[in-house]
Design a protein around this motif. Structure first.
Motif, PDB file in Angstrom:
ATOM      1  N   PRO A   1       0.834  -1.207   0.000  1.00  0.00           N
ATOM      2  CA  PRO A   1       0.000   0.000   0.000  1.00  0.00           C
ATOM      3  C   PRO A   1       0.873   1.263   0.000  1.00  0.00           C
ATOM      4  N   VAL A   2       0.346   2.317  -0.594  1.00  0.00           N
ATOM      5  CA  VAL A   2       1.044   3.601  -0.623  1.00  0.00           C
ATOM      6  C   VAL A   2       0.941   4.233   0.764  1.00  0.00           C
ATOM      7  N   LEU A   3       2.086   4.636   1.319  1.00  0.00           N
ATOM      8  CA  LEU A   3       2.141   5.247   2.643  1.00  0.00           C
ATOM      9  C   LEU A   3       1.778   6.723   2.563  1.00  0.00           C
ATOM     10  N   SER A   4       2.363   7.442   1.607  1.00  0.00           N
ATOM     11  CA  SER A   4       1.992   8.835   1.371  1.00  0.00           C
ATOM     12  C   SER A   4       1.807   9.037  -0.128  1.00  0.00           C
TER      13      SER A   4
ATOM     14  N   ILE B   1       1.390   9.502  -3.969  1.00  0.00           N
ATOM     15  CA  ILE B   1       2.303   9.664  -5.092  1.00  0.00           C
ATOM     16  C   ILE B   1       1.668  10.710  -5.987  1.00  0.00           C
ATOM     17  N   GLY B   2       2.389  11.798  -6.206  1.00  0.00           N
ATOM     18  CA  GLY B   2       1.827  12.935  -6.924  1.00  0.00           C
ATOM     19  C   GLY B   2       1.809  12.772  -8.416  1.00  0.00           C
ATOM     20  N   PRO B   3       1.118  13.721  -9.102  1.00  0.00           N
ATOM     21  CA  PRO B   3       1.074  13.683 -10.564  1.00  0.00           C
ATOM     22  C   PRO B   3       2.468  13.953 -11.149  1.00  0.00           C
ATOM     23  N   GLY B   4       2.611  13.660 -12.428  1.00  0.00           N
ATOM     24  CA  GLY B   4       3.938  13.785 -13.052  1.00  0.00           C
ATOM     25  C   GLY B   4       4.795  12.686 -12.463  1.00  0.00           C
ATOM     26  N   HIS B   5       5.932  13.054 -11.983  1.00  0.00           N
ATOM     27  CA  HIS B   5       6.779  12.061 -11.331  1.00  0.00           C
ATOM     28  C   HIS B   5       7.144  12.540  -9.935  1.00  0.00           C
ATOM     29  N   GLU B   6       6.147  13.132  -9.267  1.00  0.00           N
ATOM     30  CA  GLU B   6       6.328  13.556  -7.882  1.00  0.00           C
ATOM     31  C   GLU B   6       6.290  12.310  -6.994  1.00  0.00           C
TER      32      GLU B   6
ATOM     33  N   ILE C   1       7.342   6.452  -7.460  1.00  0.00           N
ATOM     34  CA  ILE C   1       6.700   7.273  -8.488  1.00  0.00           C
ATOM     35  C   ILE C   1       5.771   6.396  -9.309  1.00  0.00           C
ATOM     36  N   SER C   2       4.794   7.041  -9.927  1.00  0.00           N
ATOM     37  CA  SER C   2       3.840   6.327 -10.772  1.00  0.00           C
ATOM     38  C   SER C   2       4.454   6.089 -12.147  1.00  0.00           C
ATOM     39  N   GLU C   3       4.258   4.909 -12.676  1.00  0.00           N
ATOM     40  CA  GLU C   3       4.782   4.582 -14.007  1.00  0.00           C
ATOM     41  C   GLU C   3       4.166   5.500 -15.059  1.00  0.00           C
ATOM     42  N   GLU C   4       2.892   5.791 -14.925  1.00  0.00           N
ATOM     43  CA  GLU C   4       2.178   6.577 -15.926  1.00  0.00           C
ATOM     44  C   GLU C   4       2.130   8.062 -15.585  1.00  0.00           C
ATOM     45  N   GLY C   5       2.749   8.450 -14.462  1.00  0.00           N
ATOM     46  CA  GLY C   5       2.747   9.850 -14.069  1.00  0.00           C
ATOM     47  C   GLY C   5       1.426  10.317 -13.476  1.00  0.00           C
ATOM     48  N   THR C   6       0.572   9.383 -13.110  1.00  0.00           N
ATOM     49  CA  THR C   6      -0.722   9.741 -12.531  1.00  0.00           C
ATOM     50  C   THR C   6      -0.624   9.773 -11.010  1.00  0.00           C
ATOM     51  N   GLU C   7      -1.564  10.475 -10.404  1.00  0.00           N
ATOM     52  CA  GLU C   7      -1.613  10.552  -8.939  1.00  0.00           C
ATOM     53  C   GLU C   7      -2.143   9.224  -8.387  1.00  0.00           C
ATOM     54  N   ILE C   8      -1.511   8.773  -7.311  1.00  0.00           N
ATOM     55  CA  ILE C   8      -1.969   7.550  -6.649  1.00  0.00           C
ATOM     56  C   ILE C   8      -2.187   7.902  -5.179  1.00  0.00           C
ATOM     57  N   PRO C   9      -3.439   7.852  -4.724  1.00  0.00           N
ATOM     58  CA  PRO C   9      -3.749   8.250  -3.352  1.00  0.00           C
ATOM     59  C   PRO C   9      -3.131   7.323  -2.294  1.00  0.00           C
ATOM     60  N   GLU C  10      -3.003   7.858  -1.096  1.00  0.00           N
ATOM     61  CA  GLU C  10      -2.533   7.094   0.069  1.00  0.00           C
ATOM     62  C   GLU C  10      -3.420   5.865   0.252  1.00  0.00           C
ATOM     63  N   SER C  11      -2.853   4.766   0.702  1.00  0.00           N
ATOM     64  CA  SER C  11      -3.514   3.481   0.973  1.00  0.00           C
ATOM     65  C   SER C  11      -3.860   2.677  -0.279  1.00  0.00           C
ATOM     66  N   THR C  12      -3.629   3.222  -1.471  1.00  0.00           N
ATOM     67  CA  THR C  12      -3.862   2.457  -2.692  1.00  0.00           C
ATOM     68  C   THR C  12      -2.821   1.342  -2.773  1.00  0.00           C
ATOM     69  N   VAL C  13      -3.270   0.158  -3.134  1.00  0.00           N
ATOM     70  CA  VAL C  13      -2.343  -0.970  -3.272  1.00  0.00           C
ATOM     71  C   VAL C  13      -1.693  -0.874  -4.648  1.00  0.00           C
TER      72      VAL C  13
ATOM     73  N   LYS D   1      14.346   5.044  -6.441  1.00  0.00           N
ATOM     74  CA  LYS D   1      12.888   5.159  -6.474  1.00  0.00           C
ATOM     75  C   LYS D   1      12.269   3.893  -7.021  1.00  0.00           C
ATOM     76  N   LEU D   2      11.139   3.528  -6.439  1.00  0.00           N
ATOM     77  CA  LEU D   2      10.342   2.422  -6.959  1.00  0.00           C
ATOM     78  C   LEU D   2       9.382   2.987  -8.008  1.00  0.00           C
ATOM     79  N   VAL D   3       9.272   2.316  -9.121  1.00  0.00           N
ATOM     80  CA  VAL D   3       8.294   2.693 -10.144  1.00  0.00           C
ATOM     81  C   VAL D   3       7.136   1.717  -9.978  1.00  0.00           C
ATOM     82  N   VAL D   4       5.935   2.296  -9.738  1.00  0.00           N
ATOM     83  CA  VAL D   4       4.780   1.467  -9.391  1.00  0.00           C
ATOM     84  C   VAL D   4       3.577   1.772 -10.276  1.00  0.00           C
ATOM     85  N   LYS D   5       2.608   0.866 -10.201  1.00  0.00           N
ATOM     86  CA  LYS D   5       1.306   1.110 -10.838  1.00  0.00           C
ATOM     87  C   LYS D   5       0.247   0.553  -9.898  1.00  0.00           C
ATOM     88  N   PRO D   6      -0.932   1.146  -9.899  1.00  0.00           N
ATOM     89  CA  PRO D   6      -2.006   0.646  -9.040  1.00  0.00           C
ATOM     90  C   PRO D   6      -2.348  -0.797  -9.401  1.00  0.00           C
TER      91      PRO D   6
END
Length: 160
Positions: free
Chosen positions: A107-110, A112-117, A131-143, A153-158
Protein backbone atom coordinates in the motif's frame (compact mmCIF):
# COMPACT_ATOMS: atom_id res chain seq x y z
CA UNK A 1 52.88 -33.06 -47.60
CA UNK A 2 51.58 -29.44 -47.61
CA UNK A 3 49.62 -29.66 -44.33
CA UNK A 4 48.26 -33.14 -45.07
CA UNK A 5 48.48 -35.62 -42.24
CA UNK A 6 49.86 -38.94 -43.30
CA UNK A 7 48.69 -42.17 -41.76
CA UNK A 8 52.23 -43.50 -41.72
CA UNK A 9 53.67 -44.44 -38.34
CA UNK A 10 56.90 -42.87 -37.12
CA UNK A 11 59.52 -44.38 -34.82
CA UNK A 12 57.18 -44.06 -31.82
CA UNK A 13 54.68 -46.30 -33.58
CA UNK A 14 52.05 -43.55 -33.58
CA UNK A 15 50.64 -42.10 -36.81
CA UNK A 16 50.42 -38.36 -37.43
CA UNK A 17 46.62 -38.69 -37.37
CA UNK A 18 46.75 -40.25 -33.91
CA UNK A 19 49.08 -37.52 -32.68
CA UNK A 20 46.76 -34.83 -34.03
CA UNK A 21 43.74 -36.53 -32.46
CA UNK A 22 45.50 -36.65 -29.10
CA UNK A 23 46.47 -32.98 -29.38
CA UNK A 24 42.79 -32.08 -29.96
CA UNK A 25 41.79 -34.22 -26.96
CA UNK A 26 44.37 -32.26 -24.95
CA UNK A 27 42.76 -29.02 -26.11
CA UNK A 28 39.39 -30.49 -25.12
CA UNK A 29 40.69 -31.24 -21.60
CA UNK A 30 42.20 -27.75 -21.31
CA UNK A 31 38.90 -26.13 -22.34
CA UNK A 32 36.97 -28.19 -19.78
CA UNK A 33 39.38 -27.07 -17.03
CA UNK A 34 39.11 -23.46 -18.26
CA UNK A 35 35.30 -23.68 -18.14
CA UNK A 36 35.33 -25.09 -14.63
CA UNK A 37 37.66 -22.31 -13.53
CA UNK A 38 35.65 -19.52 -15.15
CA UNK A 39 32.05 -20.80 -15.15
CA UNK A 40 31.35 -18.29 -17.92
CA UNK A 41 29.78 -20.66 -20.45
CA UNK A 42 32.44 -19.78 -23.01
CA UNK A 43 35.22 -22.36 -23.03
CA UNK A 44 32.78 -25.29 -23.01
CA UNK A 45 31.77 -24.58 -26.62
CA UNK A 46 35.40 -24.73 -27.73
CA UNK A 47 35.70 -28.02 -25.89
CA UNK A 48 32.84 -29.28 -28.05
CA UNK A 49 34.67 -28.11 -31.17
CA UNK A 50 37.85 -29.88 -30.02
CA UNK A 51 36.00 -33.19 -29.54
CA UNK A 52 34.54 -33.04 -33.04
CA UNK A 53 37.92 -32.19 -34.55
CA UNK A 54 39.68 -34.94 -32.60
CA UNK A 55 37.46 -37.46 -34.40
CA UNK A 56 38.26 -35.79 -37.72
CA UNK A 57 41.98 -35.84 -36.88
CA UNK A 58 41.90 -39.55 -36.01
CA UNK A 59 40.28 -40.11 -39.42
CA UNK A 60 43.18 -38.32 -41.11
CA UNK A 61 41.51 -35.03 -42.08
CA UNK A 62 43.96 -32.34 -43.27
CA UNK A 63 45.28 -29.91 -40.60
CA UNK A 64 43.83 -26.87 -42.38
CA UNK A 65 40.40 -28.53 -42.39
CA UNK A 66 40.81 -29.45 -38.72
CA UNK A 67 41.28 -25.79 -37.83
CA UNK A 68 38.33 -24.73 -40.00
CA UNK A 69 36.10 -27.42 -38.48
CA UNK A 70 37.19 -26.38 -34.97
CA UNK A 71 36.37 -22.72 -35.58
CA UNK A 72 33.03 -23.41 -37.30
CA UNK A 73 31.78 -25.99 -34.77
CA UNK A 74 32.91 -23.90 -31.79
CA UNK A 75 31.31 -20.71 -33.09
CA UNK A 76 28.06 -22.46 -33.99
CA UNK A 77 27.89 -24.00 -30.51
CA UNK A 78 28.71 -20.64 -28.92
CA UNK A 79 26.19 -18.65 -30.94
CA UNK A 80 23.33 -21.18 -30.88
CA UNK A 81 23.61 -22.98 -27.55
CA UNK A 82 25.12 -20.38 -25.18
CA UNK A 83 22.01 -18.14 -25.08
CA UNK A 84 19.81 -21.18 -24.46
CA UNK A 85 22.08 -22.45 -21.71
CA UNK A 86 22.31 -19.04 -20.02
CA UNK A 87 18.53 -18.64 -20.15
CA UNK A 88 18.04 -22.06 -18.57
CA UNK A 89 20.65 -21.39 -15.88
CA UNK A 90 19.35 -17.90 -15.04
CA UNK A 91 15.81 -19.23 -14.64
CA UNK A 92 16.86 -20.89 -11.38
CA UNK A 93 18.51 -17.80 -9.88
CA UNK A 94 16.46 -16.29 -7.07
CA UNK A 95 16.41 -12.49 -7.07
CA UNK A 96 18.13 -10.95 -4.07
CA UNK A 97 18.07 -7.60 -2.32
CA UNK A 98 16.14 -4.92 -4.21
CA UNK A 99 15.52 -7.19 -7.22
CA UNK A 100 13.26 -9.27 -5.03
CA UNK A 101 10.93 -6.26 -4.63
CA UNK A 102 9.89 -6.29 -8.30
CA UNK A 103 6.39 -7.72 -8.63
CA UNK A 104 5.63 -7.25 -4.93
CA UNK A 105 2.45 -5.49 -3.81
CA UNK A 106 2.32 -2.82 -1.07
CA UNK A 107 0.00 0.00 0.00
CA UNK A 108 1.04 3.60 -0.62
CA UNK A 109 2.14 5.25 2.64
CA UNK A 110 1.99 8.84 1.37
CA UNK A 111 0.38 10.06 -1.86
CA UNK A 112 2.30 9.66 -5.09
CA UNK A 113 1.83 12.93 -6.92
CA UNK A 114 1.07 13.68 -10.56
CA UNK A 115 3.94 13.78 -13.05
CA UNK A 116 6.78 12.06 -11.33
CA UNK A 117 6.33 13.56 -7.88
CA UNK A 118 7.47 10.93 -5.42
CA UNK A 119 5.33 9.51 -2.67
CA UNK A 120 6.30 6.81 -0.20
CA UNK A 121 5.84 3.09 0.29
CA UNK A 122 6.88 1.30 3.47
CA UNK A 123 8.52 -2.09 3.04
CA UNK A 124 9.42 -3.65 6.35
CA UNK A 125 11.13 -0.92 8.37
CA UNK A 126 12.26 1.02 5.29
CA UNK A 127 10.37 3.83 3.60
CA UNK A 128 10.98 3.98 -0.14
CA UNK A 129 10.33 6.86 -2.51
CA UNK A 130 7.91 5.79 -5.22
CA UNK A 131 6.70 7.27 -8.49
CA UNK A 132 3.84 6.33 -10.77
CA UNK A 133 4.78 4.58 -14.01
CA UNK A 134 2.18 6.58 -15.93
CA UNK A 135 2.75 9.85 -14.07
CA UNK A 136 -0.72 9.74 -12.53
CA UNK A 137 -1.61 10.55 -8.94
CA UNK A 138 -1.97 7.55 -6.65
CA UNK A 139 -3.75 8.25 -3.35
CA UNK A 140 -2.53 7.09 0.07
CA UNK A 141 -3.51 3.48 0.97
CA UNK A 142 -3.86 2.46 -2.69
CA UNK A 143 -2.34 -0.97 -3.27
CA UNK A 144 0.39 -0.81 -5.91
CA UNK A 145 2.67 -3.26 -7.69
CA UNK A 146 6.40 -2.54 -7.96
CA UNK A 147 7.39 -2.67 -11.64
CA UNK A 148 11.06 -1.69 -11.50
CA UNK A 149 13.61 0.33 -9.60
CA UNK A 150 15.17 3.49 -11.02
CA UNK A 151 18.00 4.68 -8.83
CA UNK A 152 16.54 4.87 -5.35
CA UNK A 153 12.89 5.16 -6.47
CA UNK A 154 10.34 2.42 -6.96
CA UNK A 155 8.29 2.69 -10.14
CA UNK A 156 4.78 1.47 -9.39
CA UNK A 157 1.31 1.11 -10.84
CA UNK A 158 -2.01 0.65 -9.04
CA UNK A 159 -2.93 -3.00 -8.60
CA UNK A 160 -6.37 -3.57 -10.08
Amino acid sequence: MGGTLLLAADSSGMSDASKAGLIWLGIFAFMIVAEIASVGLTAIWFAGGAVVVSVAAFLGVDVVWQIIIFMVVSLVLLIVLRPLAKKKMLKHITPTNVESLIGQIYPVLSKIGPGHEAGQIKIGDVEWRAISEEGTEIPESTVVEILRIEGSKLVVKPKV
